[in-house]
Design a protein around this motif. Structure first.
Motif, mmCIF file in Angstrom:
data_model
loop_
_atom_site.group_PDB
_atom_site.id
_atom_site.type_symbol
_atom_site.label_atom_id
_atom_site.label_comp_id
_atom_site.label_asym_id
_atom_site.label_seq_id
_atom_site.Cartn_x
_atom_site.Cartn_y
_atom_site.Cartn_z
ATOM 1 N N ASP A 253 -48.390 -52.454 40.564
ATOM 2 C CA ASP A 253 -48.425 -53.853 41.011
ATOM 3 C C ASP A 253 -49.617 -54.594 40.410
ATOM 4 O OD1 ASP A 253 -46.175 -53.563 42.700
ATOM 5 O OD2 ASP A 253 -47.446 -52.673 44.245
ATOM 6 N N ARG A 254 -50.723 -53.894 40.182
ATOM 7 C CA ARG A 254 -51.924 -54.524 39.626
ATOM 8 C C ARG A 254 -51.858 -54.628 38.099
ATOM 9 N NH1 ARG A 254 -52.933 -57.740 42.368
ATOM 10 N NH2 ARG A 254 -51.025 -57.159 43.396
ATOM 11 N N PHE A 255 -51.183 -53.664 37.462
ATOM 12 C CA PHE A 255 -51.168 -53.630 35.998
ATOM 13 C C PHE A 255 -49.915 -54.261 35.397
ATOM 14 C CE2 PHE A 255 -54.258 -50.089 36.496
ATOM 15 C CZ PHE A 255 -55.234 -50.544 35.625
ATOM 16 N N ASP A 256 -49.007 -54.776 36.241
ATOM 17 C CA ASP A 256 -47.735 -55.267 35.700
ATOM 18 C C ASP A 256 -47.934 -56.343 34.633
ATOM 19 O OD1 ASP A 256 -48.615 -57.203 37.474
ATOM 20 O OD2 ASP A 256 -46.775 -57.284 38.650
ATOM 21 N N SER A 257 -48.883 -57.254 34.848
ATOM 22 C CA SER A 257 -49.147 -58.293 33.846
ATOM 23 C C SER A 257 -49.752 -57.701 32.578
ATOM 24 C CB SER A 257 -50.094 -59.355 34.410
ATOM 25 O OG SER A 257 -49.516 -60.026 35.502
ATOM 26 N N LEU A 258 -50.759 -56.854 32.746
ATOM 27 C CA LEU A 258 -51.465 -56.293 31.597
ATOM 28 C C LEU A 258 -50.572 -55.410 30.736
ATOM 29 C CD1 LEU A 258 -54.961 -55.461 33.128
ATOM 30 C CD2 LEU A 258 -54.546 -56.886 31.119
ATOM 31 N N LEU A 259 -49.570 -54.775 31.332
ATOM 32 C CA LEU A 259 -48.686 -53.910 30.555
ATOM 33 C C LEU A 259 -47.894 -54.699 29.520
ATOM 34 C CD1 LEU A 259 -47.339 -51.454 33.292
ATOM 35 C CD2 LEU A 259 -49.087 -51.029 31.561
ATOM 36 N N PHE A 260 -47.719 -55.984 29.743
ATOM 37 C CA PHE A 260 -47.088 -56.858 28.758
ATOM 38 C C PHE A 260 -48.135 -57.585 27.913
ATOM 39 C CE2 PHE A 260 -42.404 -57.751 29.616
ATOM 40 C CZ PHE A 260 -42.185 -56.507 30.200
ATOM 41 N N VAL A 261 -49.258 -57.930 28.527
ATOM 42 C CA VAL A 261 -50.297 -58.687 27.823
ATOM 43 C C VAL A 261 -50.918 -57.876 26.689
ATOM 44 C CG1 VAL A 261 -52.614 -59.697 28.038
ATOM 45 C CG2 VAL A 261 -50.874 -60.194 29.760
ATOM 46 N N ILE A 262 -51.281 -56.633 26.966
ATOM 47 C CA ILE A 262 -51.992 -55.819 25.978
ATOM 48 C C ILE A 262 -51.217 -55.656 24.673
ATOM 49 C CG2 ILE A 262 -52.910 -53.511 25.486
ATOM 50 C CD1 ILE A 262 -54.671 -55.263 27.299
#
Length: 276
Positions: A253-262
């Motif tokens: 839930d915390r990394f959902d954005s970063l998994l696409f951003v990175i």
């Protein structure tokens, strides 16, 4: 402890670990983000199991951690670049395990195992190349770009939540994520772009224009990453991916954005010549 206090304390610890892992020392980086990778990928596999899937957790988690460690070895010039080739063979193991097992759903189980690897392990492994921006010519640990990306994503998430809570009337997608609004997205985006300008002033590394472009790409890909996980959870009828972070749910839930951003930011930095 009240819910707001629990949520705040958890948030502080989470941010501290992220910044400590990125800024202090390469060994702390590999331990912190290697642990985050393992736990996040494990959460994904537990999540899809609720839908009756049977991913090869041990195989997927081992390959995910191995990819991260090999990437770390590569950027430190410990492991030759060609070591990546072993994953062509290693990924075949996922299908072979299923083919010779007696379980049903060979293709489905192989697919969800591979999805966990691609969705979680690859973005985390790319972090290695972002904290070694001079690879392969200079094995110097420099996490300024990565920390700047973290700041942009955190700023966007926080301000999107505040603007959405106060002004949100027009929902982005009522079915998938009823709490997300266009007002929140716009408010968060403005502050994310401002954070990009601040990053250019305090970190350097990239030009002002490139930091603004990174912020814009982070807003777009981060929103899509958030919606992607929301789709998964809604279809599986679960509220949170886990309970490891009190008041926040799971690490996924915390990394959902970063998994696409990175991956998006990494590709852009390469194409634009900002990473060697």
């Amino acid at each position: 402890m009240k819910e707001i206090e629990k949520r705040s304390l958890t948030g502080v610890v989470y941010i501290f670990l992220m910044l400590a892992g990125a800024a202090i020392h390469p060994l702390i980086f590999v331990v912190v983000f290697g642990a985050f990778l393992y736990l996040t990928q494990f959460e994904f596999y537990k999540l899809v199991e609720t839908a009756g899937n049977s991913p090869r957790k041990t195989t997927g988690l081992t390959l995910g951690l191995l990819l991260f460690l090999i990437s770390f070895g590569m950027v430190n010039n410990i492991i030759p670049t060609r070591f990546y080739l072993i994953f062509i063979l290693a990924l075949m193991v996922i299908f072979l395990f299923e083919a010779f097992s007696k379980r049903r759903g060979i293709l489905q189980n192989s697919a969800v195992t591979l999805t966990g690897f691609v969705y979680v392990a690859i973005p985390f492994s790319l972090l290695n190349f972002m904290v070694y921006p001079g690879y392969p010519y200079s094995p110097e640990f420099n996490a300024k770009i990565l920390i700047g990306v973290f700041f942009i994503v955190w700023m966007y998430d926080s301000m999107a939540y505040l603007f959405g809570s106060k002004f949100g009337k027009h929902k982005i997608h009522k079915t998938i994520s009823p709490n997300k609004s266009w007002e929140g997205l716009i408010g968060g985006a403005v502050f994310a772009l401002a954070m990009g300008v601040v990053n250019a002033l305090i970190f350097g590394q990239l030009s002002m224009l490139n930091w603004i472009l990174v912020a814009l790409l982070s807003v777009i890909s981060g929103t899509l990453g958030d919606l992607f996980e929301s789709i998964i959870k809604r279809r599986l009828k679960v509220k949170d991916s886990g309970t490891i972070l009190p008041g926040h749910g799971g690490l996924l839930d915390r990394f959902d954005s970063l998994l696409f951003v990175i991956p998006v930011v990494y590709v852009w930095l390469n194409l634009s010549g900002n990473l060697l």
